[in-house]
Design an enzyme around this catalytic site. Structure first.
Site, short mmCIF file in Angstrom:
data_model
loop_
_atom_site.label_atom_id
_atom_site.label_comp_id
_atom_site.label_asym_id
_atom_site.label_seq_id
_atom_site.Cartn_x
_atom_site.Cartn_y
_atom_site.Cartn_z
N LYS A 27 -19.66 7.88 19.37
CA LYS A 27 -19.40 6.95 17.94
C LYS A 27 -20.51 5.67 18.13
CE LYS A 27 -18.07 5.46 14.18
NZ LYS A 27 -18.41 5.92 12.77
N ARG A 36 -16.76 -5.30 2.58
CA ARG A 36 -16.78 -5.76 4.08
C ARG A 36 -18.34 -5.52 4.51
NH1 ARG A 36 -12.25 -2.09 6.80
NH2 ARG A 36 -13.27 -0.53 5.49
N PHE A 72 -16.51 9.71 11.31
CA PHE A 72 -17.87 9.54 11.27
C PHE A 72 -18.24 9.39 9.71
CE2 PHE A 72 -17.69 11.68 15.15
CZ PHE A 72 -18.61 10.96 16.08
N LYS A 84 0.89 -1.05 -0.09
CA LYS A 84 -0.04 -0.06 -0.10
C LYS A 84 1.00 1.28 -0.01
CE LYS A 84 -4.33 -1.23 2.37
NZ LYS A 84 -5.02 -1.27 3.31
N CYS A 135 -18.92 -1.11 9.43
CA CYS A 135 -18.98 -0.58 10.92
C CYS A 135 -20.29 -1.26 11.52
CB CYS A 135 -18.85 0.91 10.75
SG CYS A 135 -17.44 1.50 10.00
P1 NAD Z 1 -9.06 -0.53 7.00
O1 NAD Z 1 -8.78 -2.13 7.09
O2 NAD Z 1 -9.38 -0.26 5.85
O3 NAD Z 1 -7.80 -0.03 7.19
C1 NAD Z 1 -6.89 -0.54 8.25
C2 NAD Z 1 -5.33 -0.23 7.88
O4 NAD Z 1 -4.56 -0.35 9.05
C3 NAD Z 1 -4.98 -1.03 6.74
O5 NAD Z 1 -4.31 -0.35 5.78
C4 NAD Z 1 -3.96 -2.00 7.51
O6 NAD Z 1 -2.83 -2.65 6.61
C5 NAD Z 1 -3.40 -1.31 8.49
N1 NAD Z 1 -2.77 -2.01 9.71
C6 NAD Z 1 -3.18 -3.25 10.31
N2 NAD Z 1 -2.21 -3.50 11.31
C7 NAD Z 1 -1.41 -2.33 11.18
C8 NAD Z 1 -0.35 -2.03 12.44
N3 NAD Z 1 0.12 -2.74 13.12
N4 NAD Z 1 0.46 -0.80 11.94
C9 NAD Z 1 0.18 -0.18 10.96
N5 NAD Z 1 -0.71 -0.32 10.09
C10 NAD Z 1 -1.67 -1.32 10.12
O7 NAD Z 1 -9.96 -0.12 8.11
P2 NAD Z 1 -10.85 1.09 8.06
O8 NAD Z 1 -12.23 0.89 7.38
O9 NAD Z 1 -9.98 2.50 7.66
O10 NAD Z 1 -11.35 1.22 9.67
C11 NAD Z 1 -10.18 1.64 10.79
C12 NAD Z 1 -11.25 2.03 11.63
O11 NAD Z 1 -12.12 3.20 11.64
C13 NAD Z 1 -12.06 1.03 12.44
O12 NAD Z 1 -11.88 1.16 13.71
C14 NAD Z 1 -13.49 1.23 11.79
O13 NAD Z 1 -14.48 0.87 12.62
C15 NAD Z 1 -13.36 2.88 11.96
N6 NAD Z 1 -14.16 3.55 10.80
C16 NAD Z 1 -14.49 3.22 9.72
C17 NAD Z 1 -15.17 3.88 8.75
C18 NAD Z 1 -15.37 3.07 7.25
O14 NAD Z 1 -16.26 3.63 6.56
N7 NAD Z 1 -14.77 2.44 6.86
C19 NAD Z 1 -15.97 4.95 9.37
C20 NAD Z 1 -15.71 5.22 10.47
C21 NAD Z 1 -14.81 4.61 11.32
#
Ligand code: NAD
Length: 475
Positions: A215, A341, A159, A35, A273
């Protein structure tokens, strides 16, 4: 300000890009080196393979190498940092609780990196991920134990809604910051200086626990509202001939107190989520001895809603899926994203395979590649029955039935494709009410079954056991 964003997925990459657009010096750090390489190119096709959000690659192209940098070595970027955002996955365990293993591992690593800093000024560590109430304090303990030095831990939940993430990050409806220390409020105030005194944006300063709670309550409320429409409004439309769900919806939401968002009935809400967050809140509340029946119902209504059209097809249209070929269009959890997802299509396709379909012809304008990873035949041999197509036309050709499982705009014209591609008897299952001219379909001999309406079964010679359906008025 120097900002590090740990975890550059949907939340982290959008946050990093938008902070860089606001002129901060931003470093994205992710353990996925692929990435990091892809994002550092600044090229749309490389970025969108991982995160496909309207407007995102344009910002990265402008700022990469100037204000925005990517690294897979935390220690090399830590010096001089002011704010570190944690945007890491917080998946659900089987019992619904939040699995913080990745989080805790990453924070232990961060503690070591912070301990090695030469610059000892205060650094603010911020949870942007959705984490159980009390996590900020828990992380404080881990960082302290790891010798992180001068730091504070805050909560600043995200959000955004996928598909409009960039627009929302550029002008959010609210920014919630939960801190214990005035210094941390100050640092976050500098990060978000554009938003702090904005007339349209609520900038809420509170405790970490309140921010974490906001949240969960918000997401749970949204899913409960969706489940209310699917579990009450849609059911009235499906059971009472003559009850028009669309007019019902307009009439109810004309009240300023009742939201139009979430009132469109559907085959369930997916995404990374809603499901995991409501399960986590149920778990957290139960640990506090609170009755969670209402939230459990919201969750259950939503889960069954994903597949119940399959049962309706059998019960109300007399359709047998055994050995049939079914097109499923709309694989991502909603339009404008490639995110698979918890997408309803996963339950739909697994449900169809369990009913013995011979083949599934699958199509999504953005998510075919991501869907291929989800439906990997190495994980389940039945997935060999899925063929991916590059247009709705190719997906529908030669099939016995169609399932519309997301709200991509291009599906609104799909009745024309149906009429020109497949002959009746043919079953259309519409999980998103995407066919406004459904009456013409039925007049031409197609069976139409949509969320929120009674089944519309034309006079078909091979459906003799459905006389009661023929007598029912058209909506
Ligand atoms: P995601 O899976 O898209 O991204 C997570 C990233 O973290 C990935 O790129 C992964 O490679 C990286 N990662 C994993 N382990 C790691 C480590 N040890 N060190 C560094 N990087 C690491 O997840 P997301 O959708 O971005 O969600 C992240 C958080 O935000 C979750 O808690 C989710 O509930 C929350 N959230 C998501 C959304 C949404 O719409 N996707 C909206 C609001 C809140």
């Amino acid at each position: 300000m120097k900002i590090i964003v740990i975890g550059t997925g949907y939340v982290g990459l959008v946050h990093a890009a938008v902070c860089s657009e606001f002129g901060h010096e931003v470093y994205g750090y992710d353990t996925d080196a692929g990435k990091m390489e892809a994002f550092a190119t600044g090229r749309a096709e490389q970025i969108e393979r991982h995160v496909n959000e309207p407007g995102l690659s344009g910002i990265i192209r402008e700022t990469v190498g100037k204000y925005l940098h990517f690294s897979s070595r935390l220690e090399s970027i830590i010096e001089g940092v002011d704010a570190i955002f944690l945007c890491l996955p917080t998946p659900a365990r089987l019992d619904g609780s939040t699995n913080l293993d990745i989080y805790e591992g990453s924070v232990r690593h961060l503690a070591g990196a912070l301990a090695g800093r030469k610059d000892k000024r205060r650094v603010t560590v911020i949870n942007k991920s959705t984490v159980p109430i009390g996590t900020a304090r828990h992380l404080e303990g881990l960082l302290e134990k790891g010798g992180a030095g001068n730091f504070g831990v805050c909560s600043n939940p995200e959000f955004l809604a996928e598909g409009t993430a960039v627009a929302q990050a550029l002008e959010p409806d609210r920014v919630v910051v939960g801190c214990d220390h005035p210094e941390d409020f100050k640092i976050l105030g500098q990060v978000y200086s554009q938003f702090k005194n904005h007339v349209k944006i609520k900038y809420i300063e509170t405790t970490p626990e309140t921010a974490e709670g906001i949240k969960y309550v918000a997401n749970t409320m949204l899913l409960t509202y969706i489940s209310f429409w699917n579990g009450v409004g849609a059911k009235l439309g499906e059971k009472i001939p003559g009850l028009d769900i669309d007019a019902l919806r307009v009439g109810v939401t004309a009240d300023d107190r009742i939201s139009t968002w979430g009132s469109l009935v559907s085959n369930g809400a997916g995404g990374s989520c809603f499901g995991k967050d409501i399960r986590s809140l149920i778990y957290q509340l139960q640990r506090l001895g609170v009755n969670t029946k209402m939230l459990e119902s919201s969750y259950e209504v939503n889960e069954y809603q994903k597949v119940y059209l399959i049962d309706r097809a059998i019960n109300e249209a007399g359709f047998s899926f055994n050995n049939k070929t079914v097109a499923v269009i709309g694989l991502a959890f909603k339009h404008n994203t490639n995110d698979m997802r918890d997408a309803s299509s996963i339950d739909v396709i697994e449900g169809l395979l369990a009913k013995g379909v011979a083949k599934v012809m699958a199509y999504d304008p953005l998510a075919n590649e991501a869907a291929k990873e989800v439906f990997d035949p190495k994980a389940n041999v039945l997935f060999e029955k899925i063929e991916f197509c590059d247009s709705p036309n190719k997906a529908i050709k030669g099939t016995d039935a169609l399932f519309i499982s997301s709200d991509c705009d291009e599906f609104r014209g799909v009745s024309g494709t149906i009429r020109s591609t497949v002959k009746p008897p043919y079953l259309v299952l519409d999980g998103r009410r995407m066919i406004p001219d459904y009456k013409e379909l039925v007049e031409n001999g197609y069976t139409y079954l949509a969320v929120g309406s009674t089944a519309l079964v034309p006079d078909m010679p091979d459906m003799p056991d459905m006389p009661d359906m023929k007598d029912k008025p058209d909506k």
